[in-house]
Design an enzyme around this catalytic site. Structure first.
Site, PDB file in Angstrom:
ATOM      1  N   ARG A 297      21.667  26.252  30.923  1.00  0.00           N
ATOM      2  CA  ARG A 297      22.546  26.031  32.124  1.00  0.00           C
ATOM      3  C   ARG A 297      23.808  26.742  31.698  1.00  0.00           C
ATOM      4  O   ARG A 297      24.250  27.421  32.717  1.00  0.00           O
ATOM      5  CB  ARG A 297      22.721  24.555  32.477  1.00  0.00           C
ATOM      6  CG  ARG A 297      23.525  24.198  33.466  1.00  0.00           C
ATOM      7  CD  ARG A 297      23.534  22.566  33.514  1.00  0.00           C
ATOM      8  NE  ARG A 297      24.416  21.911  34.412  1.00  0.00           N
ATOM      9  CZ  ARG A 297      24.622  21.882  35.814  1.00  0.00           C
ATOM     10  NH1 ARG A 297      23.493  22.356  36.307  1.00  0.00           N
ATOM     11  NH2 ARG A 297      25.741  21.313  36.287  1.00  0.00           N
TER      12      ARG A 297
ATOM     13  N   HIS B 268      28.510  20.871  40.670  1.00  0.00           N
ATOM     14  CA  HIS B 268      29.918  20.266  40.058  1.00  0.00           C
ATOM     15  C   HIS B 268      30.802  19.664  41.070  1.00  0.00           C
ATOM     16  O   HIS B 268      31.013  20.526  42.215  1.00  0.00           O
ATOM     17  CB  HIS B 268      30.821  21.090  39.304  1.00  0.00           C
ATOM     18  CG  HIS B 268      30.157  21.389  38.029  1.00  0.00           C
ATOM     19  ND1 HIS B 268      30.710  22.602  37.167  1.00  0.00           N
ATOM     20  CD2 HIS B 268      29.013  20.905  37.259  1.00  0.00           C
ATOM     21  CE1 HIS B 268      29.868  22.946  36.007  1.00  0.00           C
ATOM     22  NE2 HIS B 268      29.049  21.896  36.103  1.00  0.00           N
TER      23      HIS B 268
ATOM     24  N   HIS C 281      20.576  22.277  28.464  1.00  0.00           N
ATOM     25  CA  HIS C 281      21.675  22.403  28.877  1.00  0.00           C
ATOM     26  C   HIS C 281      22.432  23.721  28.285  1.00  0.00           C
ATOM     27  O   HIS C 281      23.224  24.293  29.203  1.00  0.00           O
ATOM     28  CB  HIS C 281      22.763  21.109  28.473  1.00  0.00           C
ATOM     29  CG  HIS C 281      23.518  20.934  29.467  1.00  0.00           C
ATOM     30  ND1 HIS C 281      23.397  20.174  30.609  1.00  0.00           N
ATOM     31  CD2 HIS C 281      25.235  20.724  29.484  1.00  0.00           C
ATOM     32  CE1 HIS C 281      24.472  19.966  31.316  1.00  0.00           C
ATOM     33  NE2 HIS C 281      25.530  20.337  30.484  1.00  0.00           N
TER      34      HIS C 281
ATOM     35  N   ARG D 154      19.898  21.196  36.066  1.00  0.00           N
ATOM     36  CA  ARG D 154      19.876  20.352  34.881  1.00  0.00           C
ATOM     37  C   ARG D 154      18.540  19.680  34.575  1.00  0.00           C
ATOM     38  O   ARG D 154      17.579  20.024  35.335  1.00  0.00           O
ATOM     39  CB  ARG D 154      20.936  18.885  35.142  1.00  0.00           C
ATOM     40  CG  ARG D 154      22.126  19.229  35.604  1.00  0.00           C
ATOM     41  CD  ARG D 154      22.725  17.826  35.835  1.00  0.00           C
ATOM     42  NE  ARG D 154      24.057  18.029  36.391  1.00  0.00           N
ATOM     43  CZ  ARG D 154      24.603  18.141  37.440  1.00  0.00           C
ATOM     44  NH1 ARG D 154      23.853  18.307  38.284  1.00  0.00           N
ATOM     45  NH2 ARG D 154      26.086  18.104  37.446  1.00  0.00           N
TER      46      ARG D 154
ATOM     47  N   LYS E  87      23.708  14.743  40.863  1.00  0.00           N
ATOM     48  CA  LYS E  87      24.335  13.575  40.424  1.00  0.00           C
ATOM     49  C   LYS E  87      24.723  12.830  41.663  1.00  0.00           C
ATOM     50  O   LYS E  87      25.350  13.470  42.513  1.00  0.00           O
ATOM     51  CB  LYS E  87      25.400  13.987  39.430  1.00  0.00           C
ATOM     52  CG  LYS E  87      24.944  14.182  37.986  1.00  0.00           C
ATOM     53  CD  LYS E  87      26.151  14.414  37.000  1.00  0.00           C
ATOM     54  CE  LYS E  87      25.787  14.687  35.623  1.00  0.00           C
ATOM     55  NZ  LYS E  87      26.748  14.640  34.701  1.00  0.00           N
TER      56      LYS E  87
ATOM     57  N   TYR F 267      33.711  27.674  32.254  1.00  0.00           N
ATOM     58  CA  TYR F 267      32.908  28.957  31.999  1.00  0.00           C
ATOM     59  C   TYR F 267      33.891  30.193  31.929  1.00  0.00           C
ATOM     60  O   TYR F 267      33.467  31.143  31.502  1.00  0.00           O
ATOM     61  CB  TYR F 267      32.024  28.854  33.177  1.00  0.00           C
ATOM     62  CG  TYR F 267      30.825  27.682  33.035  1.00  0.00           C
ATOM     63  CD1 TYR F 267      29.842  27.796  31.922  1.00  0.00           C
ATOM     64  CD2 TYR F 267      30.986  26.688  33.842  1.00  0.00           C
ATOM     65  CE1 TYR F 267      28.944  26.762  31.829  1.00  0.00           C
ATOM     66  CE2 TYR F 267      29.866  25.628  33.583  1.00  0.00           C
ATOM     67  CZ  TYR F 267      28.878  25.775  32.594  1.00  0.00           C
ATOM     68  OH  TYR F 267      28.355  24.463  32.368  1.00  0.00           O
TER      69      TYR F 267
END
Length: 311
Positions: A260, A283, A257, A162, A186, A292
């Protein structure tokens, strides 16, 4: 937080404002969410509590299912789509669950709140040749900014990290002997992400000829620097990516993004399993990564429609 939201928050009854402060503290200290995510949850909670106050509620125990439903309905009358309504419902359930755990309401009134499922739109991705053109658009640069832009594009596509993770990198986060990035994602979760030879070459050029020319006493350990020698701003990364994409024939208008998304799609198309891509992207849930697979299936359908004689 916008000026309008700040004004609305300041006008909340004292008891509601106190509950909101406790919720915000919980999001920051207990859940360790990013500032952006916290702002989103708090903005939704401010709107919900303002709606409660306008319905005559001055205490959080006045919050009930009917209030939650009317708040969502009000949003729909203002033109909120399915995705926004679904996000607001999720925010309301999060807030109500915290109120119950904190002992501020007798029951979790959000448990029975339902909302339309958001349509999951497939992200725009670059074709492999377009991705190559984008990341090589700054190749051959010799001035410091050009060398930095080259490593920004290479690392974003090579690693799929990110923007916030990229600009947060310090020099010591790069293990050049093994071509690994130590990334803080995150929720403060750390992971190691590999990158390839072209990115290593761009890194070498940046660290030997680019960064030293921009570094100032206040640069600290930041890997990537702006024109004034401070840690690179995410907005500058976005401008770099958009400029590179705009100069690539046929490429969709994407930002960092989108790089990404493209990296994840190309890795899957190259034969990687979904669990590995989940680790690469950081994730928390495999369900997030599964979009995806939809992208690659759609691309397969498009190829089939063009190439198969009986498509």
């Amino acid at each position: 937080m916008s000026a309008g939201t700040a004004e609305t928050r300041a006008a909340l009854p004292t008891a509601l404002a106190a509950a909101l402060e406790g919720y915000e503290d919980h999001l920051r200290t207990q859940r360790d969410l990013s500032d952006h995510t916290v702002r989103g949850y708090v903005t939704d909670a401010v709107s919900l509590l303002d709606h409660l106050a306008r319905r005559g509620g001055g205490q959080v125990h006045d919050l009930d299912l009917a209030t939650l439903r009317s708040w969502l309905a009000q949003g729909r009358t203002r033109g909120h789509g399915r995705a926004t309504t679904a996000r607001h419902a999720a925010s309301a359930r999060s807030f109500a669950a915290w109120l119950r755990r904190a002992g501020l309401i007798p029951e979790d009134v959000g448990l029975r709140l339902v909302s339309p499922k958001a349509h999951r739109t497939l992200p725009d991705v670059l074709a492999p040749d377009q991705a190559r053109a984008v990341v090589e658009s700054a190749a051959g640069a010799e001035e410091p900014i050009g060398l930095r832009d080259a490593v920004v594009l290479e690392l974003l596509y090579a690693s799929g990290i990110r923007v916030s993770e990229l600009v947060g990198l310090d020099i010591d986060d790069v293990d050049r002997s093994r071509r690994l990035l130590r990334v803080l994602g995150k929720g403060g979760k750390e992971r190691s992400v590999p990158y390839g030879v072209p990115a290593e070459q761009a890194l070498d050029a940046w660290l030997t000829r680019g960064r030293p020319a921009l570094a100032v006493p206040g640069s600290g350990p930041a890997l990537l620097l702006g024109a004034r020698g401070r840690r690179l701003d995410p907005r500058e990364v976005r401008r770099t990516v958009h400029s590179a994409v705009a100069g690539t024939d046929g490429a969709p208008d994407i930002g960092p993004h989108g790089l990404r998304h493209s990296a994840a799609t190309h890795v899957l198309e190259g034969g990687a399993d979904l669990r590995s891509v989940q680790e690469l992207l950081g994730h928390a849930s495999l369900a997030t990564t599964q979009i995806y697979t939809h992208v690659t299936v759609e691309r397969l359908r498009a190829v089939h429609a063009q190439a198969h004689p009986r498509a």
